[in-house]
Design an enzyme around this catalytic site. Structure first.
Site, PDB file in Angstrom:
ATOM      1  N   GLN A 136      38.813  60.833  62.689  1.00  0.00           N
ATOM      2  CA  GLN A 136      39.709  61.847  63.251  1.00  0.00           C
ATOM      3  C   GLN A 136      40.287  61.383  64.599  1.00  0.00           C
ATOM      4  O   GLN A 136      41.467  61.577  64.875  1.00  0.00           O
ATOM      5  CB  GLN A 136      38.947  63.175  63.417  1.00  0.00           C
ATOM      6  CG  GLN A 136      38.701  63.867  62.079  1.00  0.00           C
ATOM      7  CD  GLN A 136      37.729  65.027  62.195  1.00  0.00           C
ATOM      8  OE1 GLN A 136      36.885  65.050  63.082  1.00  0.00           O
ATOM      9  NE2 GLN A 136      37.832  65.979  61.274  1.00  0.00           N
ATOM     10  N   GLN A 196      32.711  61.559  60.417  1.00  0.00           N
ATOM     11  CA  GLN A 196      34.109  61.963  60.216  1.00  0.00           C
ATOM     12  C   GLN A 196      34.918  61.909  61.516  1.00  0.00           C
ATOM     13  O   GLN A 196      36.099  61.587  61.505  1.00  0.00           O
ATOM     14  CB  GLN A 196      34.131  63.381  59.656  1.00  0.00           C
ATOM     15  CG  GLN A 196      35.339  63.671  58.788  1.00  0.00           C
ATOM     16  CD  GLN A 196      35.323  65.107  58.307  1.00  0.00           C
ATOM     17  OE1 GLN A 196      34.410  65.870  58.633  1.00  0.00           O
ATOM     18  NE2 GLN A 196      36.330  65.470  57.553  1.00  0.00           N
ATOM     19  N   ARG A 242      37.430  71.189  67.332  1.00  0.00           N
ATOM     20  CA  ARG A 242      37.901  70.947  68.699  1.00  0.00           C
ATOM     21  C   ARG A 242      39.421  70.773  68.759  1.00  0.00           C
ATOM     22  O   ARG A 242      40.045  70.312  67.797  1.00  0.00           O
ATOM     23  CB  ARG A 242      37.231  69.700  69.286  1.00  0.00           C
ATOM     24  CG  ARG A 242      37.588  68.404  68.598  1.00  0.00           C
ATOM     25  CD  ARG A 242      36.775  67.248  69.124  1.00  0.00           C
ATOM     26  NE  ARG A 242      35.368  67.399  68.793  1.00  0.00           N
ATOM     27  CZ  ARG A 242      34.424  67.654  69.676  1.00  0.00           C
ATOM     28  NH1 ARG A 242      34.716  67.756  70.946  1.00  0.00           N
ATOM     29  NH2 ARG A 242      33.168  67.789  69.299  1.00  0.00           N
ATOM     30  N   CYS A 251      38.812  70.825  63.130  1.00  0.00           N
ATOM     31  CA  CYS A 251      38.371  72.215  62.984  1.00  0.00           C
ATOM     32  C   CYS A 251      37.383  72.606  64.082  1.00  0.00           C
ATOM     33  O   CYS A 251      37.188  73.788  64.348  1.00  0.00           O
ATOM     34  CB  CYS A 251      37.777  72.454  61.602  1.00  0.00           C
ATOM     35  SG  CYS A 251      36.499  71.289  61.185  1.00  0.00           S
TER      36      CYS A 251
END
Lengths: 425, 327
Positions: free
Chosen positions: A123, A119, A53, A51
């Site tokens: 990712q 996070q 990049r 969300c």
């Protein structure tokens, strides 16, 4: 090895742009990899899309195969069916060492909106896994992404960049709630009002295994929404005092313009209750609980939004002091990675040059020994050693120059010159 | 080699471990943590060697040997708990609370009666039961004391809305309160059994020799301390909804007072509860003050072997020994 990245992130582009360029699902990413392979067959690709990049990494063995920023932007434009002018100004590009450093920054969460958040590592790992699944990556991107994950681990181990919670809800639950209560599954949680902050806190409590949730409402619609999302029961406003006495955790976000619970009211409620500790999160602004409520008895732990924000700020400041150390590690790892890459690039040429010269010397020595059959084995060995020393001494300056040049990047021109001068094709 | 281990060896090790635990408040490092554990482990090994050497010289288990050994066994148990908790939980600041008590006990053991109590060995099974109950009860009291202090620190931190200090991570108030409750509820019955077996011991001994007098000030003070602990115990059972902070305060005062008073009694009352008095003399006096500690233990050992060989009562063997020394 050549590596490039074209990207936009929360620092360079608005959410309206990022969401248009994002790859929303794994299926969409796999389709994108098919399109990239077709368009740039000599390149390896990995897309990191979150969300915050959208980043497209490409790598190739030959510099001439590298796609330009414009070509990659064209790919985005055609894949998402967007006019290129709508986002070209928001795109940034990095190549070589800078691209590697950027990926390391991203994986270490130095480049994240929430500094040190964990996070992003999963990712990046997930992006790499999907690229593998889509046969989009190869030896170059494998080495790059695996090293990025290693650097991320190192930064987390050697610095305190990821320590301390920095959101209101996580501080409330993790830093304070967990130090009051051992478990939450046997606790009654009273929610007064239904603000966003209450929802976020409930989400954290849900992760901790929340017990009974009671939502006291003034407007049934909002309370029903919370009850629907988190379970529990909605109770009318008239029962507020009863539930204030029964609750172990109270989360309040009413948006009232003055405190709804003062010390006197809460004292009466506590007298009727069991006297157990009560954890009050007053997330309203203005406050819903009079600060004097905290002094009702020693079992009351009242935290308002300022208390929690103060803790968040302290944690954020503590993380910020770690950025320099994290950057040092990234810098060191980038240099090491690039050195490994360049060393690999010059290694085969050096090897071939050495083998060629030694082959020539061996052939000439064999000719010489055939012409001079009277030489005994000691003489032959002495001649061989002398010739080998001459070859090594002659090879030393060009190899040393190649190694020196490789410290600052792949010396493509020099390598090409060596290949042509000594016919190493 | 083991006989070269002195009290100072493990006292210094525990002191170093405590200093390192304190350092963790400012320096968050696995090296410091493991160094603290390392020093405590080294002290633990030396501590064990010291107790074994003394037990072997006296031919008695440490619990029956002397107040000095008894206190060291208690400290030893506390170190076992510290090592266990520290290895399991790398963040918990447990050592900072427990190690001062260990250092205090080891230090205090230097000043208490070191001579062997022959009466306990005479009724070995009762003596063992008495000493074991007391030492386990006292270990429970130490744990309760540590937990209550941790509770108060954690409570203060949460009320003042301050962040955890590095190296001083504490369990939740709920867990500390629960563990504290159990520590008291388990240790008070053990202390009671220890008390009861102590009284039983003196009753068993009374027909054959001069035993501990129940009216002695040290016994009266101990009884009062026990009653205080009993009061806390009953209060915890009948008032389960008492605020945790109040429980922690009362536990801290009761346990702290009990421990400190017992240690002071032992230091200043010439042997404390177990001040060995045989017609006004203790064993050390019987054997002569000019003997060193190890000599006195060895002499006692020889005395016992002699008593077993010629099958005479222990008191008579003391006289035999005295006669031999005079001649």
């Amino acid at each position: 090895m050549n590596v490039q990245v074209v990207y936009c992130n929360h620092q360079t582009a608005d959410l309206s742009v990022r969401e248009k360029l994002a790859f929303a699902s794994e299926a969409e990413l796999l389709r994108a990899y098919d399109a990239l392979r077709a368009r740039f067959p000599a390149s390896e690709h990995v897309v990191v899309s979150t969300c915050n990049r959208v980043e497209l990494y490409t790598a190739q063995e030959a510099a001439g195969d590298a796609p330009s920023t414009r070509e990659l932007a064209q790919f985005f434009s055609e894949f998402h069916d967007l006019p290129i002018e709508a986002f070209l100004g928001d795109l940034l590009a990095r190549t070589g060492t800078e691209a590697v450093r950027h990926l390391f920054d991203v994986a270490c969460s130095i480049d994240s909106m929430v500094l040190g958040e964990s996070q992003i590592v999963s990712q990046v790992k997930s992006a790499y896994d999907i690229a593998t699944k889509g046969n989009a990556n190869g030896p170059l991107t494998n080495a790059l992404f695996q090293r990025a994950l290693t650097v991320s681990r190192r930064v987390r181990t050697e610095t305190r960049l990821s320590e301390g919670r920095i959101s209101i809800a996580s501080v409330a639950v993790g830093e304070f709630g967990r130090n009051i209560f051992d478990r939450f599954d046997d606790k009654t949680i009273l929610v007064i009002g239904a603000g966003e902050m209450a929802e976020e806190t409930l989400r954290y409590l849900q992760n901790e295994g929340v017990g009974r949730i009671v939502v006291v409402y003034r407007t049934p619609e909002n309370s029903q929404r919370l009850v629907h999302e988190f379970g529990g029961q909605a109770q009318p406003w008239a029962d507020l005092d009863m539930w204030l006495g029964r609750a172990n955790i109270i989360i309040s976000t009413t948006g009232a313009d003055r405190p709804i619970v003062d010390a006197e009211r809460f004292r009466k409620v506590r007298r009727r209750g069991a006297g157990e500790p009560v954890f009050i999160l007053d997330l309203g602004a203005p406050r819903d609980f009079d600060p004097a409520v905290a002094e009702v008895d020693e079992g009351v732990f009242l935290y308002d939004i300022d208390d929690l924000e103060r803790t968040c700020a302290q944690n954020r400041a503590a993380r910020t002091t770690e950025i320099a150390r994290a950057r040092d590690i990234v810098e060191e790892e980038t240099a090491r990675f690039m050195h490994d890459v360049y060393h690999k690039a010059t290694g085969p040429i050096i090897q071939r040059l050495r083998e060629r010269w030694h082959d020539v010397s061996r052939q000439e020595l064999e000719l010489l020994f055939r012409k001079l059959p009277d030489l005994d084995s000691n003489d032959q060995q002495a001649i061989e050693r002398t010739v080998e020393r001459i070859v090594n001494k002659l090879l030393h300056p060009p190899l040393e120059t190649l190694r020196d040049e490789a410290r600052d990047g792949t010396p493509h021109g020099l390598l090409d010159a060596v290949r042509r001068l000594f016919h190493l094709h | 080699m083991l006989s070269n281990v002195t009290l100072l060896c493990f006292f210094a090790s525990y002191l170093c471990a405590l200093a390192l635990e304190a350092t963790r408040l400012w320096v968050k490092s696995a090296v410091v943590r493991w160094a603290a554990i390392g020093f405590a482990s080294a002290g633990f090994v030396a501590h064990m060697a010291y107790l074994l050497t003394r037990a072997s010289a006296a031919d008695l288990p440490p619990l029956l040997s002397s107040t000095h050994d008894w206190l060291l066994v208690l400290a030893f148990l506390a170190v076992v708990i510290y090592l266990f908790v520290s290895v399991l939980d790398r963040n918990l600041g447990f050592g900072l609370f427990l190690l001062p008590i260990v250092v205090l006990m080891v230090g205090a053991s230097r000043f208490v009666n070191q001579s062997t109590d022959a009466r306990l060995s005479a009724v070995r099974s009762w003596g063992m039961l008495h000493a074991t109950m007391w030492v386990l009860g006292a270990a429970g009291v130490i744990i309760a004391l540590v937990l209550s202090v941790m509770y108060l620190v954690q409570h203060r931190r949460l009320r003042h809305k301050t962040l955890l200090q590095d190296g001083l991570e504490l369990p939740s108030l709920e867990r500390l309160g629960r563990l504290n409750w159990w520590a008291i509820v388990v240790s008070v019955p053990l202390l009671t059994l220890g008390m009861a077996t102590g009284v039983g011991l003196s009753l068993i001994e009374s027909p054959v020799r001069n035993s501990v007098r129940l009216s002695e000030p040290s016994i009266v003070i101990s009884l009062l301390l026990w009653m205080g602990m009993m009061g806390l115990f009953v209060w915890l059972l009948v008032a389960p909804r008492t605020p945790g902070k109040l429980v922690a305060w009362r536990t801290m005062w009761a346990c702290g007072f009990l421990l400190v008073t017992l240690i002071i009694l032992e230091i200043f009352s010439q042997g404390g509860i177990h001040g060995v008095r045989e017609n006004g003399e203790d064993v050390e006096a019987v054997m002569g003050h000019d003997l060193s500690r190890s000599e006195s233990l060895a002499a006692l050992h020889r005395e016992r072997q002699l008593a077993r060989t010629i099958r005479v009562p222990q008191g008579d063997s003391s006289r035999l020994h005295r006669g031999a020394k005079d001649s």
